[in-house]
Design a protein around this motif. Structure first.
Motif, short mmCIF file in Angstrom:
data_model
loop_
_atom_site.label_atom_id
_atom_site.label_comp_id
_atom_site.label_asym_id
_atom_site.label_seq_id
_atom_site.Cartn_x
_atom_site.Cartn_y
_atom_site.Cartn_z
N GLU A 111 -37.81 -22.11 23.08
CA GLU A 111 -38.91 -21.43 23.76
C GLU A 111 -39.19 -20.08 23.11
O GLU A 111 -40.35 -19.67 22.98
CB GLU A 111 -38.57 -21.24 25.24
N ASN A 112 -38.14 -19.40 22.68
CA ASN A 112 -38.34 -18.13 21.98
C ASN A 112 -39.01 -18.34 20.63
O ASN A 112 -39.84 -17.53 20.22
CB ASN A 112 -37.01 -17.41 21.81
N VAL A 113 -38.66 -19.41 19.96
CA VAL A 113 -39.32 -19.71 18.68
C VAL A 113 -40.81 -19.91 18.89
O VAL A 113 -41.65 -19.37 18.15
CB VAL A 113 -38.68 -20.95 18.03
N ARG A 114 -41.17 -20.68 19.91
CA ARG A 114 -42.59 -20.93 20.19
C ARG A 114 -43.31 -19.61 20.53
O ARG A 114 -44.43 -19.37 20.06
CB ARG A 114 -42.73 -21.89 21.37
N ALA A 115 -42.66 -18.79 21.34
CA ALA A 115 -43.30 -17.53 21.73
C ALA A 115 -43.51 -16.62 20.54
O ALA A 115 -44.57 -16.02 20.37
CB ALA A 115 -42.46 -16.84 22.80
N MET A 116 -42.49 -16.51 19.67
CA MET A 116 -42.63 -15.63 18.49
C MET A 116 -43.66 -16.18 17.52
O MET A 116 -44.42 -15.42 16.91
CB MET A 116 -41.26 -15.45 17.83
N MET A 117 -43.71 -17.48 17.33
CA MET A 117 -44.72 -18.08 16.45
C MET A 117 -46.12 -17.84 17.00
O MET A 117 -47.05 -17.54 16.25
CB MET A 117 -44.46 -19.57 16.29
N SER A 118 -46.27 -17.96 18.29
CA SER A 118 -47.58 -17.69 18.90
C SER A 118 -47.99 -16.24 18.70
O SER A 118 -49.16 -15.94 18.43
CB SER A 118 -47.53 -18.04 20.39
N ASP A 119 -47.03 -15.31 18.82
CA ASP A 119 -47.35 -13.90 18.62
C ASP A 119 -47.81 -13.63 17.19
O ASP A 119 -48.61 -12.73 16.96
CB ASP A 119 -46.13 -13.03 18.93
N MET A 120 -47.31 -14.40 16.24
CA MET A 120 -47.70 -14.19 14.84
C MET A 120 -48.88 -15.06 14.43
O MET A 120 -49.22 -15.12 13.24
CB MET A 120 -46.49 -14.47 13.92
N GLY A 121 -49.49 -15.73 15.38
CA GLY A 121 -50.66 -16.56 15.07
C GLY A 121 -50.32 -17.91 14.49
O GLY A 121 -51.20 -18.61 13.99
N GLY A 122 -49.06 -18.30 14.53
CA GLY A 122 -48.64 -19.59 13.99
C GLY A 122 -48.43 -20.61 15.09
O GLY A 122 -48.86 -20.44 16.22
N SER A 123 -47.72 -21.70 14.73
CA SER A 123 -47.47 -22.77 15.69
C SER A 123 -46.10 -23.36 15.43
O SER A 123 -45.54 -23.25 14.32
CB SER A 123 -48.54 -23.85 15.61
N CYS A 124 -45.56 -24.00 16.46
CA CYS A 124 -44.27 -24.69 16.38
C CYS A 124 -44.48 -26.10 16.89
O CYS A 124 -44.87 -26.30 18.04
CB CYS A 124 -43.23 -23.94 17.21
#
Length: 424
Positions: A388-401
């Motif tokens: 869940e943290n990976v998804r949140a950090m990727m979303s913050d950087m404009g990316g996706s998981c």
């Protein structure tokens, strides 16, 4: 409310005015008031004539008396000859040739200085009563306006008091009580807005309570999970301090156990820390300047591969570093790679290789990891907080998981949008 009260008062003025005018006209027709008023006015004229010695030819003095007493019209006849008229709008020949009018019969005889003459007059004798009626109509209509307006305002004030009471109920903490909405005016819109506010507050409080409970449960669970490896680590240390371990081989065995427990504790503490950061991120994270895709991930992936090999995993890498730029936060990248590595240690089958490769597709660049999943072992925490943290950090950087599971194979991709410029 003012418009409605004004319309009501206007209608009342029209209806009441018509009825009052008709009643006044009927009274004047049926009573002897006009005849008496005319008689009194003729008597005043007779007194004025005697007092001033006026002749029928003294038109100036007669006109002065007419004006002073607000006489509407005055005619003086001698025989069939019109000798004076108060409203002389035509030339004298016109009055000389004028026929005797029909109202010639309703006259009064007045003695002038040059003899008796017949007088016909018309005065505004009913004007005073008409003014009284008009003033009464205006006052009554204004009173109707005030009554309607005050009644409407009182009704609104009563509604405001009801809203005040219901807001007091909300202040007391009861958010299940719906606020009454009456009408379609501004107060009704206010009540509807208060209802929406009440519902939003209720939902927010419920969500906050759910999050608080979930956080409490998670902390309790993590604290319990930390106690187990910590207890084992304490035992291993005591064994190392005792005289039980005589050989270097036994010491290495216990050191290896201690390292495993320390790694497990680090994993749990990192998971607890990352969980405390969920939902506490800024809406817009500040990204660093564009960097080469290779420079962002090469060292992190090398460290992860060494860590996995030390844990007994085989790593097969197919990393093709194209000269693409991406914008990231390097502190996020380290945490993302650590989470992915710890997930592999938890769930990957050590008997099968872990595959790492770079991905380039549709303006996105990233890393793909896939492995065979081992059977679930009792005692391994499965909170999925790291992912869940990976998804949140990727979303913050404009990316996706992206995740994909099937046939015992687990595949995960982290993708970033390409930079606006490429290195030439």
């Amino acid at each position: 409310m003012v418009l409605a009260s004004g319309i009501t008062a206007g209608l009342f003025f029209c209806v009441f005015g018509t009825l009052a005018d008709r009643g006044l006209d009927r009274y004047l027709e049926e009573s002897s008031y006009l005849e008496e008023a005319e008689g009194d006015m003729v008597q005043e004229l007779q007194d004025y004539v005697i007092e001033n010695g006026i002749r029928t030819s003294d038109s100036t003095l007669l006109s002065s008396w007419v004006k002073k007493n607000s006489i509407v019209y005055l005619e003086i006849y001698r025989g069939d000859l019109l000798v004076y008229v108060s409203d002389k709008t035509e030339n004298e020949d016109f009055y000389e040739d004028l026929e005797v009018p029909y109202y010639r019969e309703s006259y009064y005889e007045v003695l002038f200085a040059d003899g008796t003459a017949e007088v016909f007059l018309t005065g505004a004798f009913a004007y005073r009563y008409q003014m009284y009626v008009m003033v009464g109509e205006i006052l009554a209509s204004f009173l109707v306006f005030l009554v309607c307006f005050i009644w409407g305002v009182r009704k609104r004030i009563s509604y405001i008091q009801e809203l005040h009471q219901e807001i007091g109920i909300m202040e007391g903490g009861c958010l299940d009580h719906s606020i009454l909405v009456k009408g379609k005016d501004e107060l009704a819109e206010l009540a509807e807005g208060l209802n929406q506010l009440r519902q939003s507050l209720k939902e927010n409080i419920e969500k906050e309570q759910e999050l608080r409970q979930a956080n409490q449960n998670l902390i309790v669970g993590m604290a319990h999970d930390l106690r187990t490896p910590l207890t084992a680590l304490t035992v291993y240390i005591q064994v190392m301090q005792s005289e039980v371990c005589d050989s270097q081989e036994e010491r290495d065995y216990y050191l290896k156990k201690m390292m495993a427990k320390a790694v497990q504790m680090k994993e749990l503490s990192d998971c607890l820390f990352e969980c405390s950061q969920i939902g506490d991120r800024k809406k817009e994270e500040i990204l660093e300047e564009p960097r080469l895709f290779q420079s962002v991930f090469e060292d992190c992936l090398s460290e992860m591969a060494m860590f996995l090999e030390n844990q007994g995993y085989m790593v097969e890498a197919d990393l093709e570093w194209k000269r693409e730029k991406i914008r990231v936060r390097m502190d996020y990248i380290g945490r993302i790679v650590d989470n992915l590595g710890m997930n592999l240690v938890k769930y990957a089958d050590a008997g099968e290789p872990v595959y790492l490769k770079t991905v380039y597709e549709k303006g996105m660049v990233g890393i793909e990891i896939h492995n065979r999943v081992r059977e679930f072992q009792e005692g391994i925490p499965s909170t999925k907080i790291g992912l869940e943290n990976v998804r949140a950090m990727m979303s913050d950087m404009g990316g996706s998981c992206e995740e994909e599971t099937g046939g015992g194979i687990y595949r995960i991709r982290i993708l970033f949008p390409e930079g606006e410029q490429q290195i030439k």
